[in-house]
Scaffold this motif. Sequence first.
Motif, PDB file in Angstrom:
ATOM      1  N   SER A   1       8.583 -24.268   4.776  1.00 15.22           N
ATOM      2  CA  SER A   1       9.689 -23.434   4.230  1.00 15.22           C
ATOM      3  C   SER A   1       9.558 -23.048   2.689  1.00 15.22           C
ATOM      4  CB  SER A   1      11.235 -24.249   4.237  1.00 15.22           C
ATOM      5  OG  SER A   1      11.074 -25.375   3.354  1.00 15.22           O
ATOM      6  N   GLY A   2      10.391 -21.755   2.655  1.00 12.26           N
ATOM      7  CA  GLY A   2      10.254 -21.602   1.022  1.00 12.26           C
ATOM      8  C   GLY A   2       8.941 -20.513   0.849  1.00 12.26           C
ATOM      9  N   VAL A   3       8.396 -20.115   1.973  1.00 11.40           N
ATOM     10  CA  VAL A   3       7.048 -19.169   2.056  1.00 11.40           C
ATOM     11  C   VAL A   3       7.660 -17.806   2.137  1.00 11.40           C
ATOM     12  CG1 VAL A   3       4.785 -18.703   2.505  1.00 11.40           C
ATOM     13  CG2 VAL A   3       5.811 -21.059   2.363  1.00 11.40           C
ATOM     14  N   VAL A   4       7.366 -16.630   1.281  1.00  6.33           N
ATOM     15  CA  VAL A   4       7.810 -15.468   1.494  1.00  6.33           C
ATOM     16  C   VAL A   4       6.590 -14.491   1.302  1.00  6.33           C
ATOM     17  CG1 VAL A   4       9.988 -15.772   0.733  1.00  6.33           C
ATOM     18  CG2 VAL A   4       8.446 -15.120  -0.753  1.00  6.33           C
ATOM     19  N   ILE A   5       6.680 -13.196   1.730  1.00  6.81           N
ATOM     20  CA  ILE A   5       5.785 -12.262   1.512  1.00  6.81           C
ATOM     21  C   ILE A   5       5.558 -11.678   0.022  1.00  6.81           C
ATOM     22  CG2 ILE A   5       4.763 -10.120   2.200  1.00  6.81           C
ATOM     23  CD1 ILE A   5       6.159 -10.707   5.064  1.00  6.81           C
ATOM     24  N   ALA A   6       4.581 -11.735  -0.652  1.00  3.48           N
ATOM     25  CA  ALA A   6       4.397 -11.192  -2.007  1.00  3.48           C
ATOM     26  C   ALA A   6       3.444 -10.351  -2.073  1.00  3.48           C
ATOM     27  CB  ALA A   6       4.356 -12.637  -2.875  1.00  3.48           C
ATOM     28  N   GLU A   7       3.488  -9.434  -3.055  1.00  2.86           N
ATOM     29  CA  GLU A   7       2.375  -8.231  -3.539  1.00  2.86           C
ATOM     30  C   GLU A   7       1.801  -8.843  -4.748  1.00  2.86           C
ATOM     31  OE1 GLU A   7       1.676  -3.730  -3.820  1.00  2.86           O
ATOM     32  OE2 GLU A   7       3.496  -4.207  -3.343  1.00  2.86           O
ATOM     33  N   VAL A   8       0.665  -8.522  -4.898  1.00  3.72           N
ATOM     34  CA  VAL A   8      -0.153  -9.017  -6.224  1.00  3.72           C
ATOM     35  C   VAL A   8      -0.085  -7.812  -7.119  1.00  3.72           C
ATOM     36  CG1 VAL A   8      -2.234  -9.707  -7.455  1.00  3.72           C
ATOM     37  CG2 VAL A   8      -1.596 -10.797  -5.344  1.00  3.72           C
ATOM     38  N   LYS A   9       0.714  -7.841  -8.208  1.00  4.42           N
ATOM     39  CA  LYS A   9       0.714  -6.770  -9.060  1.00  4.42           C
ATOM     40  C   LYS A   9      -0.216  -6.864 -10.218  1.00  4.42           C
ATOM     41  CE  LYS A   9       4.313  -4.739  -7.192  1.00  4.42           C
ATOM     42  NZ  LYS A   9       4.097  -3.344  -6.559  1.00  4.42           N
ATOM     43  N   GLU A  10      -0.598  -7.911 -10.849  1.00  2.00           N
ATOM     44  CA  GLU A  10      -1.603  -8.014 -12.007  1.00  2.00           C
ATOM     45  C   GLU A  10      -2.633  -9.120 -11.625  1.00  2.00           C
ATOM     46  OE1 GLU A  10       0.076  -8.393 -15.647  1.00  2.00           O
ATOM     47  OE2 GLU A  10       1.528  -6.749 -15.227  1.00  2.00           O
ATOM     48  N   CYS A  11      -3.967  -8.996 -12.033  1.00  2.63           N
ATOM     49  CA  CYS A  11      -4.636 -10.217 -11.802  1.00  2.63           C
ATOM     50  C   CYS A  11      -5.777 -10.100 -12.845  1.00  2.63           C
ATOM     51  CB  CYS A  11      -5.653 -10.042 -10.401  1.00  2.63           C
ATOM     52  SG  CYS A  11      -6.707 -11.208  -9.971  1.00  2.63           S
TER      53      CYS A  11
ATOM     54  N   ILE B   1       0.261 -11.181   0.115  1.00  3.00           N
ATOM     55  CA  ILE B   1      -0.018 -12.614   0.775  1.00  3.00           C
ATOM     56  C   ILE B   1       1.274 -13.368   0.703  1.00  3.00           C
ATOM     57  CG2 ILE B   1      -2.665 -12.817  -0.106  1.00  3.00           C
ATOM     58  CD1 ILE B   1       0.590 -13.190  -2.465  1.00  3.00           C
ATOM     59  N   PRO B   2       0.967 -14.658   1.583  1.00  2.00           N
ATOM     60  CA  PRO B   2       2.052 -15.560   1.452  1.00  2.00           C
ATOM     61  C   PRO B   2       2.231 -16.235   0.174  1.00  2.00           C
ATOM     62  CG  PRO B   2       0.609 -15.951   3.288  1.00  2.00           C
ATOM     63  CD  PRO B   2      -0.038 -15.016   2.271  1.00  2.00           C
ATOM     64  N   CYS B   3       3.505 -16.448  -0.361  1.00  2.00           N
ATOM     65  CA  CYS B   3       3.666 -16.785  -1.427  1.00  2.00           C
ATOM     66  C   CYS B   3       4.645 -17.944  -1.541  1.00  2.00           C
ATOM     67  CB  CYS B   3       4.287 -15.792  -2.803  1.00  2.00           C
ATOM     68  SG  CYS B   3       4.638 -16.655  -4.395  1.00  2.00           S
ATOM     69  N   ALA B   4       4.498 -19.356  -1.973  1.00  2.00           N
ATOM     70  CA  ALA B   4       5.152 -20.577  -1.954  1.00  2.00           C
ATOM     71  C   ALA B   4       5.843 -20.444  -3.224  1.00  2.00           C
ATOM     72  CB  ALA B   4       4.625 -21.746  -1.413  1.00  2.00           C
ATOM     73  N   LEU B   5       7.204 -20.051  -3.263  1.00  2.58           N
ATOM     74  CA  LEU B   5       8.003 -20.263  -4.355  1.00  2.58           C
ATOM     75  C   LEU B   5       8.498 -21.663  -4.639  1.00  2.58           C
ATOM     76  CD1 LEU B   5      10.373 -17.496  -3.492  1.00  2.58           C
ATOM     77  CD2 LEU B   5       8.384 -17.347  -4.984  1.00  2.58           C
ATOM     78  N   PRO B   6       8.886 -22.277  -5.860  1.00  5.92           N
ATOM     79  CA  PRO B   6       9.115 -23.553  -6.260  1.00  5.92           C
ATOM     80  C   PRO B   6      10.501 -24.006  -5.389  1.00  5.92           C
ATOM     81  CG  PRO B   6       8.803 -22.022  -8.302  1.00  5.92           C
ATOM     82  CD  PRO B   6       8.807 -21.012  -7.149  1.00  5.92           C
ATOM     83  N   GLY B   7      10.306 -25.333  -4.866  1.00  2.00           N
ATOM     84  CA  GLY B   7      11.103 -25.725  -3.997  1.00  2.00           C
ATOM     85  C   GLY B   7      10.564 -25.488  -2.518  1.00  2.00           C
TER      86      GLY B   7
ATOM     87  N   PHE C   1       3.954 -31.128   1.548  1.00  2.00           N
ATOM     88  CA  PHE C   1       3.422 -30.941   0.235  1.00  2.00           C
ATOM     89  C   PHE C   1       4.527 -30.007  -0.505  1.00  2.00           C
ATOM     90  CE2 PHE C   1       0.736 -28.221  -2.512  1.00  2.00           C
ATOM     91  CZ  PHE C   1       0.576 -29.105  -3.556  1.00  2.00           C
ATOM     92  N   LYS C   2       5.434 -30.407  -1.668  1.00  2.00           N
ATOM     93  CA  LYS C   2       6.346 -29.690  -2.274  1.00  2.00           C
ATOM     94  C   LYS C   2       5.913 -28.873  -3.496  1.00  2.00           C
ATOM     95  CE  LYS C   2       9.899 -33.197  -0.910  1.00  2.00           C
ATOM     96  NZ  LYS C   2      10.671 -34.023  -1.388  1.00  2.00           N
ATOM     97  N   ILE C   3       6.133 -27.784  -3.653  1.00  2.00           N
ATOM     98  CA  ILE C   3       5.860 -26.735  -4.699  1.00  2.00           C
ATOM     99  C   ILE C   3       6.865 -26.862  -5.593  1.00  2.00           C
ATOM    100  CG2 ILE C   3       5.026 -24.521  -5.069  1.00  2.00           C
ATOM    101  CD1 ILE C   3       3.421 -25.951  -3.404  1.00  2.00           C
ATOM    102  N   LYS C   4       6.379 -27.053  -6.961  1.00  3.84           N
ATOM    103  CA  LYS C   4       6.985 -26.998  -8.199  1.00  3.84           C
ATOM    104  C   LYS C   4       6.539 -26.318  -9.198  1.00  3.84           C
ATOM    105  CE  LYS C   4       5.811 -31.859  -9.136  1.00  3.84           C
ATOM    106  NZ  LYS C   4       6.403 -33.166  -9.474  1.00  3.84           N
ATOM    107  N   PRO C   5       6.954 -25.661 -10.248  1.00  9.47           N
ATOM    108  CA  PRO C   5       6.384 -25.006 -11.529  1.00  9.47           C
ATOM    109  C   PRO C   5       5.705 -26.265 -12.092  1.00  9.47           C
ATOM    110  CG  PRO C   5       8.798 -24.660 -11.512  1.00  9.47           C
ATOM    111  CD  PRO C   5       8.535 -25.737 -10.448  1.00  9.47           C
ATOM    112  N   THR C   6       4.292 -25.695 -12.518  1.00 11.69           N
ATOM    113  CA  THR C   6       3.267 -26.658 -13.139  1.00 11.69           C
ATOM    114  C   THR C   6       2.278 -25.802 -14.189  1.00 11.69           C
ATOM    115  OG1 THR C   6       1.486 -28.244 -12.767  1.00 11.69           O
ATOM    116  CG2 THR C   6       1.562 -26.266 -11.448  1.00 11.69           C
ATOM    117  N   LYS C   7       1.567 -26.423 -15.051  1.00 11.20           N
ATOM    118  CA  LYS C   7       0.661 -25.899 -15.696  1.00 11.20           C
ATOM    119  C   LYS C   7      -0.718 -26.211 -15.302  1.00 11.20           C
ATOM    120  CE  LYS C   7       2.864 -25.620 -20.328  1.00 11.20           C
ATOM    121  NZ  LYS C   7       2.449 -26.342 -21.654  1.00 11.20           N
TER     122      LYS C   7
ATOM    123  N   GLY D   1       4.460 -21.303  -8.706  1.00 14.27           N
ATOM    124  CA  GLY D   1       4.378 -21.173  -7.342  1.00 14.27           C
ATOM    125  C   GLY D   1       2.949 -21.133  -6.740  1.00 14.27           C
ATOM    126  N   MET D   2       2.557 -20.804  -5.613  1.00 17.98           N
ATOM    127  CA  MET D   2       1.328 -21.136  -4.915  1.00 17.98           C
ATOM    128  C   MET D   2       1.205 -19.912  -3.977  1.00 17.98           C
ATOM    129  SD  MET D   2       0.098 -24.197  -2.904  1.00 17.98           S
ATOM    130  CE  MET D   2      -1.566 -24.100  -1.681  1.00 17.98           C
TER     131      MET D   2
END
Length: 786
Positions: A43-53, A90-96, A103-109, A117-118
């Motif tokens: 759950s919590g995975v949405v479609i995202a577009e890479v704007k900067e890299c 690409i698919p983007c897993a947001l925090p939560g 495997f839970k996604i949370k903000p990290t360094k 996210g991931m």
Amino acid sequence: MQFSEQWLRSRVNPSLTTDELSYLLTMAGLEVEEVQQAAPAFSGVVIAEVKECEKHENADRLRVTKVDAGTGELIQIVCGAPNVAVGVKIPCALPGAVLPGDFKIKPTKMRGVESGGMLCSGKELGVPDEADGLLLLPADAPVGQSIRDYLGLDDALFTLKITPNRADCLSLRGIAREVAALTGAPLAPLAIDAVAPQCDDKRAIRIDAANACGRYIGRVIKGVNAAAATPEWMQRRLERSGLRPISAIVDITNYVLLEQGQPMHAFDLAKLDGGINVRFARDGEKLVCLNEKEVALTPELLVIADDSKPLAIAGIMGGLESGVTTATSDIFFESAFFNPDTIAGKARELGFGSDSSYRYERGVDFMLQQEAIERATVLTLEICGGEAGPLVETVAELPARNRVQVRTARVAKVLGVTLAAEQIAAIFTRLGFAFDAVEDGFVVEAPSFRYDIAIEEDLIEEIARVYGYDAIPSDAPRARLAMLPQPETLRPRSEVRRLLVGRDFQEIVSYAFVEEKWERDFAGNSDPVRLQNPIASQMSVMRSSLIGGLVDVLVGNLNRKHNRVRVFEIARVFLKQADGSVQQPERVAGLAYGSRVDEQWASKAERVDFYDAKADVEALLHPRVAEYRKGEHPAFHPGRCAEVVLDGAVVGHVGELHPRWVQAYGLNTAPVLFELAAEVVEQSRRVAVQPVSKFQPVRRDLALVVAEEVTLASLQQAMLAAAPEAVRELALFDVYRGKGVEEGKKSLALRIILQAQDRTLVDEEVEQGVAAMLAAAQACGAELRA
């Protein structure tokens, strides 16, 4: 047959859950072997577009990206995938978010840089993907939409175990048609419009094997882009049906196969020489198939050929030389009906098969070819472009559809449920069967896709399936039971088994199909009953003796270190008669190997011998007493084999296994065996009640010297014929050869017991009786030993 539930529901969408749909299909005869999810839960995975890299300042392999995930602001995510770039979706897993494996996604360094996210690969989501890195989505993928919704991951994959008679359900069209018939849900039609010719190119078609190919349709399509990408929706449906996407043209033919149930093939038009001919192969022809295997063609194989060479093995696989590649610009589509009998078994003979051969050998709808090629044409023009030529069709011999009558009274009798004529008519209508009502039922003509409708019972089965097997009441049968008479002269089979088990035997059940070598070895049978279609080469004939099965079980037990084996079998044998008929009498056979009794402290180990087997036979025949004569049998030792004779007829044999077979089967010692006619073993004498004599028995012993060739049985038979009524027993208790007995002779010591029911015997009666028996023995050449 594997298919996607979402694909099915696009054609027919009954108000049933996945589990209910699975149960319905299974109860209708389309057994659901497995239902699995298209992707694991996350759950919590949405479609995202890479704007900067940009490159990570503290790591060479990491990139710092900013992506638009539909949240209203850009999200910074650190990513190490090699294919991340500006503009990709690409698919983007947001925090939560929770990925597979909890495997839970949370903000990290990551190396000192914030990551909110991931960005996900197909592997991380449990989605099939051959890309090295992120799962790249089409450019038109809507940003912010759930990836599960976009890719249809809340889908179930059904795997059906289709029986050979239901080839019509080897396609999504057939399964949807079946679900609509079972549930009454509307079937969404798939509009297949005829494609108007856009060019005049065509190839002539000739069918030389009219009884093998009933219809062949071809079409030329020019100017296609064979390197075009297969649409994502088509790839998804192919993958969820167990097929790997290959290239656009091949994927289209595979898609039509799954959707319509019609196998198709595409040839590279530039590699064809002249017209198309459907014929049987000629001696010396060869073909390299698409699997890169070279096949030496035989006249039994149907081929598709041009004017100079074979192009494909009809119904099985195309040739590599004429196959479509990404460089192909012009193609020739074929859609054909091949007789199932022509294709059946050929794939197994070649050592490889295909999805096409699997369907053709079970029967393809012979009215489907035009719809299928039109569907493939439409998809090709949409995906690869090009110009379609006119359809070229040649029709030869197509199957005839028989009309089958079903009686309403017969339906009620077989199913145990009374159905009105209106109900039966409604079921036939839902199944797509054409029918005419007659006085006592219906005359039905099954559609072209139902090869299995041939007799009345087939229609009754269809009625039961649609009505619902679980709707038929399971009433317990009620009937009057009566005890059957059990003649005293007939021993029950169960008693025979108990007797043998009580003598330390264990029962076996072996195949009636045996190796031909067994028949020669153990029965001397050079002309056994042969099977027309044996299940294995070593099971090609029917047994005429049970001995081979017993020896095989012995060898298997010895290989597993069992050194004492006692087994028996009661079963039929099959004897070919002079007129070609086959008799099937039953036999009782037993084998003993190893020590007489199991290892124990109270007795020393002694190997079983002829007399142990003879004792078992005597127990089986009791109270009747058999005569044992020297006999010959291919399975037995020439000098240690006896015929078992009852009432002058040979009813079996007993003895040791022949030394030749002891050596051939690697046995350390010879087992002892017996084989008797079951009908003789099951016979018994009527019980005769008589009082036990209260008077003293008298014993007399006779030592008789006879020639070696005189048998005990013949001597006893002569003496008992002359014995008075008072003789109760005449038994051998000693045999002597040696000093005092001439060479070539033997001394037999016999015990005679005399006893009367109503008086004490006097010496005169005893002596007269013994003298009469002695005289009978002397008439056989016996002499009273001094």
